[in-house]
Design an enzyme around this catalytic site. Structure first.
Site, PDB file in Angstrom:
ATOM      1  N   SER B 262       0.839  -1.206   0.000  1.00 31.54           N
ATOM      2  CA  SER B 262       0.000   0.000   0.000  1.00 31.54           C
ATOM      3  C   SER B 262       0.867   1.247   0.000  1.00 31.54           C
ATOM      4  O   SER B 262       2.070   1.190   0.241  1.00 31.54           O
ATOM      5  CB  SER B 262      -0.884   0.030   1.264  1.00 31.54           C
ATOM      6  N   SER B 300      -3.079  -3.513  -3.036  1.00 28.04           N
ATOM      7  CA  SER B 300      -2.526  -2.261  -2.531  1.00 28.04           C
ATOM      8  C   SER B 300      -3.638  -1.316  -2.083  1.00 28.04           C
ATOM      9  O   SER B 300      -4.668  -1.205  -2.731  1.00 28.04           O
ATOM     10  CB  SER B 300      -1.694  -1.592  -3.642  1.00 28.04           C
ATOM     11  N   ASP B 302      -3.899   2.329  -1.783  1.00 26.04           N
ATOM     12  CA  ASP B 302      -3.191   3.561  -2.156  1.00 26.04           C
ATOM     13  C   ASP B 302      -4.133   4.714  -1.909  1.00 26.04           C
ATOM     14  O   ASP B 302      -4.974   5.026  -2.748  1.00 26.04           O
ATOM     15  CB  ASP B 302      -2.761   3.473  -3.611  1.00 26.04           C
TER      16      ASP B 302
END
Lengths: 385, 385, 385, 385
Positions: B262, B300, B302
């Protein structure tokens, strides 16, 4: 001299370097990641067809028409009868893509995606409806209903945009012409009058083939590229744009003025993805913009739509339809394919550009291929043949 | 016994170049665009303070704690009394940032932004509430109310994440320690156990100074970077990651397994921006991810938040407050600053990494600075001093 | 006198009208649309289990604990192993539901939905992670990873909210207790200290059974209702709230102050719906709020999540999973069921309220059933038995 | 007989009950909350103008035109020069409102809001651009740029929608006619061929005046109502619709077929609200839909836009503009005003309906005022004069 050139253009409607075969970015040795499909085009996704209607015409008083319409049909002529799952996203919303509200709500793209200039969205919208009534059958309510998807970028520098030269019939013509096979790039269709990174630009396309859980899928991308400033441009990771500053011949009315630049991206795939997964695909387009050096200008309408040609049973709207979906955990190859194909499609649009003189004598130069190759070679980034 | 172990850690768990001052990406000659502020850190935005609480401890049975908490306070100790306008965005949402629903609805960030590991979001959430009750006054309803913003990335490879070693008091400690001035990078605070591009990584920061309508503004960025695969990594535009494949020593349980990687990004600015404009700023972070080669993995999270320290009158909630806003048409320099500072902050996090052995003996190597310099030099991309 | 009441509460922890069986809104003759399931509860959706952990305790210095945790498990004990498709929406975002970012991105709800008080989100978040590590297996990366969904509403009027009396073990207890069958309503679990329309309120539930394309599906709703002002309240379409103004005994510190009121709604169905369709379902909850007279206060966190227990194959994450989806054009009965069941669940929460004295002696009265019936009868809106 | 009626219509273009003065919902004694402005119309917000272009024409072969365009200009003729802050939302997105992407991104509505039928979005879009080029000056880049906001609902039951009878000039006519003062309701402008709750419907408007922090503000609403089924309809909280089932004369081709019904709502206010706050206002419209009994059909495009005429300094785009914003904590009266005015505007549209025969002889009856009054009186819900 320019007038003669114009006559030539009018007669032939050919790119200025008509004697040369189309050149694409990887032909020049520009490096890209991933494995392209046979055509390296959105039409590598089976069923997808593309049609361009290009309008190049000179008018009195130094006015000029340099515009057009591009149609992308997810399932070719069957696109009206059989919807596709779709999703959309954006980086900067200073632009228009009609129909996205229903794509988001209903999960389907119901017909073609059209791209044109900013002020011709209305004409193309009407053109799609006329074409649907002419071509498609009524829906199961007994009515014709249509909520067309029409994107745009602004070509008012080279094109007499307020002359509204795109008519509904041009949209129908682009739809009728749509075919599989190689896709013309550069100053064609909706891309005719477009520029990117202060170079002549327009339509670009590319594709990637990738394996997901032992199945091979294709991701195809088509862009109408009209964004970015010269200094930002990176190719192969090298900030090449600023090395072209001496060639800056873009005759802006006001060099400091904000251009209404934009990027429309269409991502097609045959991988079975649900609407939320296609939205995820569309969101990755921003990453490819980043690779080209873009910083997301205020005046840009960077709007992206993704669709999947799989799950035609779902598209039939039957209660017992069998639907498939790539598991989330297996989507990474598709994300990579999207980023890599989008990067190449943008650079293809740039490389396909040819010098153009347009409305009010505005002149936009194409990027110099040899100089570009030289810079990349200096940085050890040119793929030598 | 544990004490002895601690001593060992203290001696050994030092950066590999312990004799040298902290090294930052531009010290190595990595090229970046734009002009950094004096500290090249988020704290270049006046008022912003940062605090790290780092927890490094070895446990029996080869278990290890390598984690922590980082606190960013928009207005330092005044952050509870005086909110800031804020906006958020994301590239891929496989992660958590609590409090974003109210940021989006109300337009304000009401207190600090905390970053920790995935399983410690709860402890830090509670810690912020305890700290607020201890520090801040009741709101004007006579009640204490709190909806803390806590982001996370996953450090379960190097850290015994299920041991829940971050406690509410650690959050309070990070908040209490927060200060202006230089910001420690790499394996500190929430970044302690993080990796990016399969290298040791963690916290990074950078800033840019830019002019908007003759006013000078600062954009500061702090990242907790824990994303990306080795092959993807591009630095200075060069795909350097794949040249490090021989060094791939990341002891994953299953090399093919998906990591829960991340990227949390905090963007601060003193430019007067409204909530919708801060959302626009946050959305540009994706472009910087693209520059580093990322393709947006499924695993991830983000997530990006941006705030402005201007408009403190608005934050007071008075009906006649005078608010200012950079016109949309003048925002481009701020967008550029965001992209450029984020890129540098990510690479700073990477460069600040030092080899680390953690939970179950998992070992993650830092990127080799000299080799990186060598590659960039070969491509004419190293800024020679 | 008040102390005696407290003793009574402490000894029995029973509702004040303990001698009467639970009364539900339609028992009183309040009119609703649609056909409820056998239990008229969210547990009419097969597999869904609900657990309440209620914490009622008196403390020295006139402080009191009136709070708890409610757990909703989409597939009962199998909820950790087998995710459900989900979507979420909101009317006003002054609140928290953790985990929604990943629900939106990934399309799945991975585990239970928890509801508690605002300041206990952290404790419950940690409790779910502990419970998962204790109960569930590692995921296929070999790691435990968790991004719990925890919603909240604010009970600081009746409950010593800053005392943080909900601990992680309470979350585990609610999860362990979860069962199918009838669902307790009113001042239980997360709803213990909640109020709505200035009356005692809390947990409510209802369900609808409806046909879609010749298949029968159930929609079940569970609410934690803590929203609305007295004057707004409409029941059966009649603005009854203002007729109770003489009974207004809510001892607000400041009558003009804004309360941090909220509404969490969980919608479950066995109809096969994709994530985007579940988001559509969640968005209909606002319509039911409108029916009750709500105008969407600034201080309210009205957050809704919907999930489908169908498509367990999709939840297994297999590439060749067969997925089904109700066609968009057949969703109207499910939309109706959602609106009607939500309306009834809210009124059930209200009707289940019993007078309560709580923190600092704050006292909140339940709505008077007989008076309510009388008003509805006057307007020809009472369903006479 | 019908032919004679058609001739009359063609000649006079008057509603069928032309001998009666316009009747509005509260004239009938229908109860509403809140205090309306002097006109009980969107034009109570100073500066707002409304123009209708109604197209009623009979064609050979029993075809008929019953459609039009409605224009709402936030600042009257000054709307092109001076933008307004705006925000938008939706309940169900099966419809179109062009331009919303830029409203969301840029925070401003740049020109009028137009409403027409579904298939005339393109013609009206082009009409606005033509009108802008004719009326407005170029923007500060030296170019004309336009991204018009055009909403729609579907009138294909009464109107020959595929005949595309709305032309760009009709849009210009609606814009040119726009004025302050009373607003015609029912079968006028874009509402000409619309139906709601299976009754004749169309345009409706209402307003509320409310105090916020000792300042008096107006909220005005205009709707184009084309949604809802007969059974759902609630007026004054009473489910009156099902009592009209005997009058169900709506000649649908297929009674079970899904209609493409929709609701466009425009909310105007002079309260100084920022874009995110106007989005909050727009989101409240759903609550008013709920009050009318709507459950949010799949085929409905329920799209809402809100703008504020305050902050004209911000609209000038000057760096040092002074902006004001009602504090979030003071917005409740504006939320209430929005819900209450929207409810009344919808019922006004219904009450203003007059029986209409249209395309292919389709006939839609207006709601019977006396019967409606009788039902409300029976339930003690009629406000007796």
């Amino acid at each position: 001299m320019r007038m003669i050139l114009f006559c030539l253009l009018t007669l032939s409607a050919l790119p200025m370097h008509a004697d040369t075969a189309p050149v694409r970015a990887r032909d020049l040795g520009i490096p890209f990641d991933g494995i392209p499909g046979p055509l390296n085009a959105i039409t590598d996704v089976a069923g997808v067809t593309v049609g361009h209607e290009t309008i190049i015409r000179d008018l009195p008083d130094n006015r000029a028409v340099r515009t057009g319409v591009t149609a992308v049909l997810p399932r070719g002529r069957n696109s009206l009868a059989l919807n596709v799952y779709a999703g959309w996203s954006l980086l900067n919303g200073n632009g228009e893509m009609t129909g996205t509200t229903w794509v988001e709500e209903g999960g389907f793209l119901e017909g073609p995606v059209m791209i044109t200039n900013t002020h011709s969205v209305g004409a193309v919208h009407e053109g799609v409806i006329q074409w649907r009534v002419a071509q498609g059958g009524a829906d199961d309510t007994g009515y014709y209903w249509s909520n067309p998807v029409v994107g745009e970028t602004w070509d008012g520098h080279l094109n007499d945009i307020n002359g509204l030269h795109v008519r509904p019939a041009h949209a129908a013509a682009a739809l009728d012409k749509a075919s599989s096979g190689a896709v013309a790039e550069g100053s064609v269709g909706g891309g005719t009058g477009m520029t990117c990174f202060d170079f002549k630009c327009g339509i670009g396309t590319a594709s990637r083939v990738t394996d997901v859980n032992a199945s091979s899928y294709t991701v195809g991308v088509l862009v109408q590229a009209n964004f970015g400033s010269r200094e930002e441009l990176r190719i192969g990771g090298i900030p090449v744009g600023r090395q072209f500053s001496g060639d800056l011949i873009y005759s802006r009315i006001d060099p400091g003025a904000q251009m209404h630049s934009s990027l429309i991206v269409i991502v097609a795939t045959d991988a079975p993805l649900l609407p939320y997964q296609l939205k995820r695909i569309a969101r990755r387009v921003s990453l490819a913009m980043g690779v080209t050096g873009a910083t997301g200008h205020n005046g840009s309408g960077d709007i992206f739509i993704a669709f999947s040609t799989a799950n035609d049973e779902a598209a039939r709207g039957l209660p017992d339809a069998t639907i498939h979906s790539v598991p989330n955990g297996s989507m990474n190859p598709l994300f990579e394919a999207t980023v890599h194909a989008t990067e190449e499609a943008i650079i293809n649009a740039l490389v396909a550009g040819r010098d153009m003189t347009g409305d009010l004598g505005h002149y936009v130069r194409a990027i110099d291929h040899e100089k570009l190759q030289k810079i990349l070679r200096q940085h050890g980034r040119l793929v030598e043949k």
